[in-house]
Design an enzyme around this catalytic site. Structure first.
Site, short mmCIF file in Angstrom:
data_model
loop_
_atom_site.label_atom_id
_atom_site.label_comp_id
_atom_site.label_asym_id
_atom_site.label_seq_id
_atom_site.Cartn_x
_atom_site.Cartn_y
_atom_site.Cartn_z
N ASP A 56 14.76 56.12 59.40
CA ASP A 56 14.61 56.04 60.86
C ASP A 56 15.66 56.89 61.58
O ASP A 56 16.78 57.06 61.08
CB ASP A 56 14.74 54.59 61.33
CG ASP A 56 13.52 53.75 60.99
OD1 ASP A 56 12.45 54.33 60.68
OD2 ASP A 56 13.62 52.51 61.03
N TYR A 84 21.04 49.67 51.01
CA TYR A 84 21.46 49.90 52.38
C TYR A 84 22.69 49.07 52.72
O TYR A 84 22.88 47.99 52.16
CB TYR A 84 20.35 49.50 53.37
CG TYR A 84 19.06 50.26 53.24
CD1 TYR A 84 18.80 51.38 54.01
CD2 TYR A 84 18.07 49.82 52.36
CE1 TYR A 84 17.59 52.07 53.91
CE2 TYR A 84 16.86 50.50 52.24
CZ TYR A 84 16.63 51.62 53.02
OH TYR A 84 15.44 52.29 52.91
N ASP A 98 15.59 46.54 66.49
CA ASP A 98 16.81 47.35 66.41
C ASP A 98 17.16 47.83 67.81
O ASP A 98 16.71 47.24 68.80
CB ASP A 98 16.65 48.50 65.41
CG ASP A 98 15.57 49.51 65.81
OD1 ASP A 98 14.99 49.38 66.92
OD2 ASP A 98 15.31 50.44 65.03
N ARG A 190 14.96 46.27 59.34
CA ARG A 190 14.85 45.72 60.71
C ARG A 190 14.17 44.35 60.69
O ARG A 190 14.60 43.43 61.38
CB ARG A 190 14.05 46.66 61.60
CG ARG A 190 14.77 47.92 61.99
CD ARG A 190 13.91 48.75 62.91
NE ARG A 190 12.84 49.44 62.22
CZ ARG A 190 11.69 49.81 62.77
NH1 ARG A 190 11.44 49.52 64.04
NH2 ARG A 190 10.78 50.46 62.08
#
Length: 237
Positions: A56, A84, A98, A190
């Site tokens: 993203d 992540y 987000d 997210r």
């Protein structure tokens, strides 16, 4: 190990290039920039270049870009597990889960307990069914989900099976909580942030995200655009 410099033949035969994607760049922008650098530097009209898994715009970190014959390996790389790190902010939700959209609801955080947050995060580990964010590029009836969302149209989104191998909580400084996630292809971090907020009877959204690993590929071995340019015969900076 990095090559001392790249030749045109290197790119044609195929390279798997690890990049540290900058904040606010799309994955396609970085691919297009790399393609342009190669074409401009070597005076060629075309070269196959593609990425192995979208990141993203509001995320940074590892983006794998393949060139030449190695673009045929993109599908294999896309299927590798991911890792992540990032930050989740409790006490508020956003429609996109987000910072892409504004806060739509707030919650008090006085009663939030760090041990409860850690325990609930661990409950997501294993095989789960996850509902993707409505602000995502997934398609339904030929349109991207975010196209419906931006028009305020409600649409039913089906959950999808994903696997969370690790969801660990690090530093807690409420409302912000640091985390690390190891997961399968197709996992939306997210959504994980949003769902954790619900699990602790609160609200939460993702404020920072960085991809650190894809399979055995590590962000520590990634190029920035500047270090990549330095491996080309001509300085195009």
């Amino acid at each position: 190990m990095f090559l001392s410099f790249f030749s045109l033949e290197d790119f044609k035969k195929g390279q798997v290039l690890l990049f540290d994607k900058p904040l606010e760049w799309t994955s396609f922008q970085l691919v297009n920039k790399v393609r342009w650098l190669i074409k401009k530097n070597y005076g060629i009209k075309k070269i196959k270049v593609g990425h192995a898994g979208t990141l993203d715009p509001l995320a940074t970190g590892l983006l794998i870009i393949c060139t030449g014959k190695f673009t045929k390996t993109i599908h294999e790389i896309q299927g590798l597990p991911k890792e992540y790190t990032g930050t989740i902010r409790f006490g508020a939700t956003t429609p996109s889960y987000d910072l892409e959209t504004d806060i739509d609801k707030t919650y008090p955080i006085n009663d939030l307990q760090p041990e409860i947050i850690k325990a609930k995060a661990a409950c997501f580990e294993g095989d789960i069914i996850q509902k993707p964010p409505v602000f995502s590029a997934l398609k339904k009836d030929g349109k991207r989900l975010y196209e419906y969302a931006r028009k305020g149209q409600e649409i039913k989104i089906e959950g999808r099976p994903v696997r969370i191998d690790e969801f660990s909580i690090g530093k807690i400084n409420l409302p912000d909580v640091e985390f690390k996630v190891k997961c399968s292809k197709g996992t939306y971090i997210r959504s994980l942030a949003h769902d954790l907020g619900q699990a602790v009877n609160n609200g939460a959204h993702l404020t920072e995200l960085r991809r650190t690993k894809i399979g055995d590929f590590n962000i520590e071995n990634a190029y920035t655009l500047d270090t990549f340019i330095a491996k080309l015969p001509k300085d195009l900076s």
